[in-house]
Design an enzyme around this catalytic site. Sequence first.
Site, PDB file in Angstrom:
ATOM      1  N   LYS A 159      10.614 -10.178   2.558  1.00  0.00           N
ATOM      2  CA  LYS A 159       9.594  -9.276   2.028  1.00  0.00           C
ATOM      3  C   LYS A 159       9.932  -8.917   0.586  1.00  0.00           C
ATOM      4  O   LYS A 159      11.103  -8.630   0.275  1.00  0.00           O
ATOM      5  CB  LYS A 159       9.540  -7.999   2.869  1.00  0.00           C
ATOM      6  CG  LYS A 159       9.074  -8.246   4.276  1.00  0.00           C
ATOM      7  CD  LYS A 159       7.595  -8.545   4.310  1.00  0.00           C
ATOM      8  CE  LYS A 159       7.119  -8.803   5.711  1.00  0.00           C
ATOM      9  NZ  LYS A 159       5.675  -9.035   5.787  1.00  0.00           N
ATOM     10  N   ASP A 187       6.801 -12.652   0.884  1.00  0.00           N
ATOM     11  CA  ASP A 187       5.585 -11.962   1.334  1.00  0.00           C
ATOM     12  C   ASP A 187       5.462 -10.623   0.621  1.00  0.00           C
ATOM     13  O   ASP A 187       6.333  -9.757   0.748  1.00  0.00           O
ATOM     14  CB  ASP A 187       5.699 -11.732   2.856  1.00  0.00           C
ATOM     15  CG  ASP A 187       4.414 -11.183   3.460  1.00  0.00           C
ATOM     16  OD1 ASP A 187       3.473 -10.884   2.709  1.00  0.00           O
ATOM     17  OD2 ASP A 187       4.363 -11.054   4.706  1.00  0.00           O
ATOM     18  N   GLU A 213       3.135 -14.968  -0.101  1.00  0.00           N
ATOM     19  CA  GLU A 213       2.104 -14.585   0.869  1.00  0.00           C
ATOM     20  C   GLU A 213       1.441 -13.278   0.436  1.00  0.00           C
ATOM     21  O   GLU A 213       2.130 -12.371  -0.060  1.00  0.00           O
ATOM     22  CB  GLU A 213       2.817 -14.418   2.206  1.00  0.00           C
ATOM     23  CG  GLU A 213       1.967 -13.960   3.347  1.00  0.00           C
ATOM     24  CD  GLU A 213       2.793 -14.029   4.645  1.00  0.00           C
ATOM     25  OE1 GLU A 213       3.643 -14.941   4.806  1.00  0.00           O
ATOM     26  OE2 GLU A 213       2.590 -13.162   5.501  1.00  0.00           O
ATOM     27  N   GLU A 242      -3.607 -13.135   7.093  1.00  0.00           N
ATOM     28  CA  GLU A 242      -3.336 -12.196   8.189  1.00  0.00           C
ATOM     29  C   GLU A 242      -4.291 -11.007   8.181  1.00  0.00           C
ATOM     30  O   GLU A 242      -4.449 -10.327   9.186  1.00  0.00           O
ATOM     31  CB  GLU A 242      -1.869 -11.735   8.187  1.00  0.00           C
ATOM     32  CG  GLU A 242      -1.493 -10.822   7.050  1.00  0.00           C
ATOM     33  CD  GLU A 242      -0.046 -10.334   7.142  1.00  0.00           C
ATOM     34  OE1 GLU A 242       0.853 -11.113   6.799  1.00  0.00           O
ATOM     35  OE2 GLU A 242       0.173  -9.193   7.558  1.00  0.00           O
ATOM     36  N   ASP A 265      -4.656 -15.098  12.175  1.00  0.00           N
ATOM     37  CA  ASP A 265      -4.029 -14.049  12.980  1.00  0.00           C
ATOM     38  C   ASP A 265      -4.848 -13.973  14.271  1.00  0.00           C
ATOM     39  O   ASP A 265      -6.060 -13.744  14.237  1.00  0.00           O
ATOM     40  CB  ASP A 265      -4.074 -12.719  12.227  1.00  0.00           C
ATOM     41  CG  ASP A 265      -3.488 -11.585  13.042  1.00  0.00           C
ATOM     42  OD1 ASP A 265      -2.518 -10.965  12.582  1.00  0.00           O
ATOM     43  OD2 ASP A 265      -3.999 -11.308  14.138  1.00  0.00           O
ATOM     44  N   HIS A 292       0.102 -16.214  11.287  1.00  0.00           N
ATOM     45  CA  HIS A 292       0.793 -14.929  11.173  1.00  0.00           C
ATOM     46  C   HIS A 292       1.133 -14.432  12.580  1.00  0.00           C
ATOM     47  O   HIS A 292       0.353 -14.602  13.514  1.00  0.00           O
ATOM     48  CB  HIS A 292      -0.160 -13.922  10.509  1.00  0.00           C
ATOM     49  CG  HIS A 292       0.327 -12.514  10.563  1.00  0.00           C
ATOM     50  ND1 HIS A 292      -0.328 -11.511  11.255  1.00  0.00           N
ATOM     51  CD2 HIS A 292       1.417 -11.930  10.021  1.00  0.00           C
ATOM     52  CE1 HIS A 292       0.329 -10.373  11.119  1.00  0.00           C
ATOM     53  NE2 HIS A 292       1.393 -10.599  10.372  1.00  0.00           N
TER      54      HIS A 292
HETATM   55  C1  LIG Z   1       3.567  -4.534   8.783  1.00  0.00           C
HETATM   56  C2  LIG Z   1       3.805  -5.876   9.328  1.00  0.00           C
HETATM   57  O1  LIG Z   1       5.077  -5.923   9.913  1.00  0.00           O
HETATM   58  C3  LIG Z   1       3.685  -6.955   8.250  1.00  0.00           C
HETATM   59  O2  LIG Z   1       4.729  -6.788   7.311  1.00  0.00           O
HETATM   60  C4  LIG Z   1       3.716  -8.310   8.868  1.00  0.00           C
HETATM   61  C5  LIG Z   1       3.556  -9.417   7.906  1.00  0.00           C
HETATM   62  O3  LIG Z   1       3.085  -9.305   6.805  1.00  0.00           O
HETATM   63  C6  LIG Z   1       3.999 -10.745   8.334  1.00  0.00           C
HETATM   64  O4  LIG Z   1       4.580 -10.863   9.403  1.00  0.00           O
HETATM   65  O5  LIG Z   1       3.727 -11.670   7.589  1.00  0.00           O
HETATM   66 MG   LIG Z   2       2.559 -11.227   5.907  1.00  0.00          MG
END
Ligand SMILES: C[C@H](O)[C@@H](O)CC(=O)C(=O)O
Ligand SMILES: [Mg+2]
Length: 380
Positions: A159, A187, A213, A242, A265, A292
């Site tokens: 992330k 992401d 992402e 997603e 998703d 996702h």
């Molecule tokens: C809030 C969710 O956990 C999100 O962060 C999921 C996501 O973006 C992903 O798995 O890709």
């Molecule tokens: Mg994501």
Amino acid sequence: MVRGRISRLSVRDVRFPTSLGGHGSDAMHTDPDYSAAYVVIETDAEDGIKGCGITFTLGKGTEVDWSREGRGAPGDSGCPKCGVGLVGQAGGKACLEVTCGHEILQKGQVGKKEREKQMLAQGYPAYTTSCAWLGYSDDTLKQLCAQALKDGWTRFKVKVGADLQDDVRRCQIIRDMIGPEKTLMMDANQRWDVPEAVEWMSKLAKFKPLWIEEPTSPDDILGHAAISKALVPLGIGIATGEQCHNRVIFKQLLQAKALQFLQIDSCRLGSVNENLSVLLMAKKFEIPVCPHAGGVGLCELVQHLIIFDYISVSASLKNRMCEYVDHLHEHFKYPVMIQRASYMPPKDPGYSTEMKEESVKKHQYPDGEVWKKLLAAQEN
Ligand SMILES: C[C@H](O)[C@@H](O)CC(=O)C(=O)O
Ligand SMILES: [Mg+2]
């Protein structure tokens, strides 16, 4: 064929306190509690057929704050995240088996038997997001990454998007640990505007991410196209989907060449049918689908769709993988099975949506055992 009538319908607000451990956190959702509106439709049919469905939400169960809905970003914490995945267990077959029988997919029939066998033996390739949620400390990141490598994972998602210095440090840690050959994805969960996304990612390009992402608002199709134009020459693809709620959005993303990886998703797109139409469009545009699955129950559902995609639609594993998050599977009656970093095909009837009654009772909000304790502790 009438097999019975609906005799009972229940809807329950089930919440898991994932925010306590920072699980599921990202640049936009800093404290998500993975939650679901869980629906069971029972019938009076002799075989007891029933349907179970989940609507995955973030943070506030089934409560919807419309004032935030209008103003906030589509995936803001507290807003409902996904649509409905409600499927019965008709015929005693796994959902993916039923779908594979569809006649219109003539072309996908070629080699289908071999692909089925391959899936049963090897499973569908997965990547893990569970080492690098944004709220994890560097120590947790290192420890989880080391374990994931031992468990055979070769594809990792980290992330990013809140703080550039933090991103550089965390990406360096993870790239050093996994080495240059393994796959890294990033992401941003919609955190940036368009110029910011390009600038930020130009600085993270040295870590060789396969994709960025959700670099910006999921509704900004032309914005995604602009980011894609700027980043593809740097070797970075755009992944999104997603938060895309119907096939029309995906059609436009595909037409505008706004993405290189398409992320369905299972819940956000209402119904299996809507998901199937997106799989077919992705095939037409030759864009790989990498679903996702970051949420409660999403791995359970989406495995059916992506294995179906391989067997009957795409017939390819090139640049394809399905997300895996290592949380909350123990609450499902038919949890996903991961072997050698791959999803093994589900064989139980239905769409793997059924939750264990004991788990539902414990996590029901606000009167389940887990929430009673947490809410009492908050008051003191
Ligand atoms: C809030 C969710 O956990 C999100 O962060 C999921 C996501 O973006 C992903 O798995 O890709
Ligand atoms: Mg994501």
